[in-house]
Scaffold this active site. Structure first.
Site, PDB file in Angstrom:
ATOM      1  N   ASP A  20       0.822  -1.208   0.000  1.00  0.00           N
ATOM      2  CA  ASP A  20       0.000   0.000   0.000  1.00  0.00           C
ATOM      3  C   ASP A  20       0.862   1.267   0.000  1.00  0.00           C
ATOM      4  O   ASP A  20       1.878   1.333   0.702  1.00  0.00           O
ATOM      5  CB  ASP A  20      -0.851  -0.041   1.284  1.00  0.00           C
ATOM      6  CG  ASP A  20      -2.021   0.910   1.270  1.00  0.00           C
ATOM      7  OD1 ASP A  20      -2.876   0.785   0.385  1.00  0.00           O
ATOM      8  OD2 ASP A  20      -2.073   1.779   2.171  1.00  0.00           O
ATOM      9  N   GLU A  43       1.881  -0.476  -4.796  1.00  0.00           N
ATOM     10  CA  GLU A  43       0.893   0.533  -5.205  1.00  0.00           C
ATOM     11  C   GLU A  43       1.678   1.816  -5.446  1.00  0.00           C
ATOM     12  O   GLU A  43       1.802   2.667  -4.572  1.00  0.00           O
ATOM     13  CB  GLU A  43      -0.188   0.754  -4.143  1.00  0.00           C
ATOM     14  CG  GLU A  43      -1.289   1.665  -4.674  1.00  0.00           C
ATOM     15  CD  GLU A  43      -2.068   2.425  -3.605  1.00  0.00           C
ATOM     16  OE1 GLU A  43      -3.065   3.065  -3.953  1.00  0.00           O
ATOM     17  OE2 GLU A  43      -1.666   2.417  -2.423  1.00  0.00           O
TER      18      GLU A  43
HETATM   19  C1  GLC Z   1      -4.275   2.865  -0.623  1.00  0.00           C
HETATM   20  C2  GLC Z   1      -5.466   1.943  -0.615  1.00  0.00           C
HETATM   21  C3  GLC Z   1      -6.686   2.730  -0.258  1.00  0.00           C
HETATM   22  C4  GLC Z   1      -6.479   3.311   1.119  1.00  0.00           C
HETATM   23  C5  GLC Z   1      -5.188   4.132   1.187  1.00  0.00           C
HETATM   24  C6  GLC Z   1      -4.800   4.424   2.585  1.00  0.00           C
HETATM   25  O1  GLC Z   1      -4.382   3.842  -1.590  1.00  0.00           O
HETATM   26  O2  GLC Z   1      -5.589   1.307  -1.850  1.00  0.00           O
HETATM   27  O3  GLC Z   1      -7.854   1.962  -0.302  1.00  0.00           O
HETATM   28  O4  GLC Z   1      -7.561   4.120   1.478  1.00  0.00           O
HETATM   29  O5  GLC Z   1      -4.110   3.419   0.635  1.00  0.00           O
HETATM   30  O6  GLC Z   1      -4.419   3.229   3.232  1.00  0.00           O
END
Ligand code: GLC
Ligand code: CA
Length: 530
Positions: free
Chosen positions: A204, A268
């Site tokens: 993440d 991500e």
């Molecule tokens: C990432 C996740 C998202 C979340 C954010 C904070 O972007 O995909 O769903 O709200 O992180 O953890």
């Protein structure tokens, strides 16, 4: 070809993101669970996938629906038990499917025992596991950093008079990644899951993990900056995208490489520039195995725009590095809505692209049946961001509505009479069972495309090369003998190719021989082998 046999399973494979709350509910509480996922493994095996990315199933008070973790090594009771997770991993393994979990290292829940301790006072053992700072002399926050979810990124802790940092919700305090203790704790967490047979992580917001050590103010945004930063008025260079984040990712890569079958690290990497994305691949061997390409996700379903992103990505990737392609996830509107506006021909073209580019595609649950975003009214909202910004931004609930398995009460997601945690929408409009019975369904097409990819070296691992084709069309070669051609325009257009159509968005074209040229109807795609 730089693909070693050890990487073939995922280079040639297709991954599938499961948002567990919305996949399948087995204990009649309207919320998906781990036994529900295990129960659907045969469906996923028939689809032909090689891996699952499981959005968080770890303990969470659900301020951000799992992305606020209160225990990194425990399963949230709402989803099941650690034994249920072990069962899922082993049952998936029997079917040739590996499991990636979701690692959320930027922040914890404010209910994590580390933060509960940190908040107990300035001398607490875990105090410096988080980012604390004194107010300015006038009592205002330490600097001008803003939360991605709106407002200041600082929350005052009345008891100590200090502020703590949260790049997201105030209930998601950011960890202090300058701390060796934090690093050590996460070394143990990644090993905990890898030792249990989990095959890697989706990481993440891995571009945000570390913050400027001096907590400098972010500079004003200027015209060239990404739109969200222009709207916020600041360029987030000090609470995001710090170069030191790479050290942490490389540290995990070193741990991963110590395993006999090294687990995967897929980031991500929500960055605006492809050049920034490439930094997360390190030298191609020492950092992430792959990073989500948000430039591609954010492109329109348009031949020239997508071709450009793909060509640039191919040109910039370090030697031996492997692309990741996605059209939907739990944070962005589903591709069937966002890219295709609900038009099934466009959905098929989008799927054909994802499943035939060089790189690993990640489908989001429902993509394979062309599922569109669900209907969400203000009273249905669960996402804190949607609640905050409604009606200007409706939040992320529309792409998180339950998976429609059948045209039955509860949609096969939950039992008849049970209210799902988010509305189902109309399962009659789109569901798995109906599509399984229809050779011309989106599901049937997706299955053929994945099977074709598995059985073709060209499609699994062959190099990508753009081919000349008219405006509004996109043609590319994969490997020695395979050509993909798409007409992404509203009028019939010719493309050059010779061979046999082995896959098409229009099933009746499959098996046709092509000699030199082929006229494609609007929004039609073909794969041709010679
Ligand atoms: C990432 C996740 C998202 C979340 C954010 C904070 O972007 O995909 O769903 O709200 O992180 O953890
Ligand atoms: Ca349940």
């Amino acid at each position: 070809m730089s693909t070693s046999d050890a990487d073939r399973w995922w280079h040639g494979g297709v991954f599938y993101q499961i948002y567990p709350r919305s996949f399948a509910d087995t204990n009649h509480d309207g919320v998906g669970d781990l036994p529900g996922i295990t129960a659907k493994l045969d469906y996923l095996a028939d689809l032909g996938i090689s891996g699952i990315w499981l959005s968080p199933v770890t303990v969470s008070p659900d301020r951000d629906w799992g992305y606020d973790v209160a225990d990194y090594c425990g399963i949230d009771p709402g989803f099941g038990t650690l034994a249920d997770l072990d069962t899922l991993v082993s049952e998936a393994g029997h079917r040739g499917i590996r499991i990636l979990m979701d690692l959320v290292p930027n922040h914890t829940s404010d209910q994590h025992s580390w933060f509960v301790d940190a908040r107990s006072g300035p001398d607490a053992a875990h105090r410096d596991w988080y980012v604390w700072a004194h107010p300015k002399p006038d009592g205002s926050p330490p600097n001008n950093w803003l939360s991605v979810f709106g407002g200041s990124a600082w929350e005052l802790d009345e008891a100590s008079g200090q502020y703590y940092l949260h790049n997201f919700e105030a209930q998601q305090p950011d960890l202090n990644w300058w701390s060796e203790d934090v690093r050590g704790a996460f070394d143990a967490i990644v090993r905990f899951w890898w030792d249990r047979g989990v095959s890697g992580f989706r990481i993440d917001v891995c571009n945000m993990m570390i913050k400027d050590a001096e907590l400098r103010d972010n500079p004003p945004a200027t015209e060239g900056d990404p739109l969200d930063q222009q709207l916020m008025g600041l360029r987030a260079v000090y609470n995001s995208d710090r170069p030191e984040a790479h050290d942490i990712l490389q540290r995990w890569r070193t741990i991963a490489d110590g395993y006999e079958t090294p687990p995967l690290l897929i980031g991500e990497t929500n960055v605006e520039q492809l050049t920034t994305l490439m930094e997360f691949y390190g030298d191609g061997r020492n950092e992430l195995h792959g990073g989500f390409n948000f430039v591609f996700i954010n492109a329109n379903l348009e031949a020239e725009a997508m071709r450009r992103v793909v060509e640039d990505t191919e040109a910039l990737l370090p030697e031996g590095a492997w692309p990741i392609w996605t059209g939907s996830n739990h944070d962005v509107s589903r591709l069937a809505t966002r890219w295709a506006g609900g038009d099934v021909a466009k959905v098929r073209c989008a799927l054909l692209i994802l499943l035939t580019l060089r790189g690993t595609p990640f489908l989001y649950q429902g993509d394979e049946i062309g599922l569109t975003d669900g209907p969400i009214f203000q009273s249905d909202l669960h996402d804190a961001v949607g609640i905050r910004f409604w009606p200007y931004y409706k939040g992320r609930d529309p792409e998180r509505t339950p998976m429609p398995w059948s045209n039955t009460p509860g949609g096969g997601f939950t039992s008849p009479g049970v209210t799902p945690w988010l509305p189902m929408g109309d399962p009659a409009a789109c569901n798995v069972a109906d599509q399984e019975a229809d050779v011309d369904s989106v599901l049937a097409f997706t299955r053929r495309a994945i099977a074709g990819r598995r059985h073709s070296d060209d499609l699994a691992v062959g190099p990508y090369r753009s081919l000349p084709s008219p405006t509004g069309t996109w043609a590319y070669a994969r490997g020695e003998r395979t050509v993909v051609a798409l007409n992404m325009s509203e009028r019939a257009q010719p493309v050059e190719a010779t061979g046999t159509i082995v896959l098409s968005t229009e099933r009746t074209l499959e098996g046709t021989a092509v000699e030199g040229a082929l006229t494609l109807a609007p929004w039609t795609g073909v794969v041709i082998t010679s």
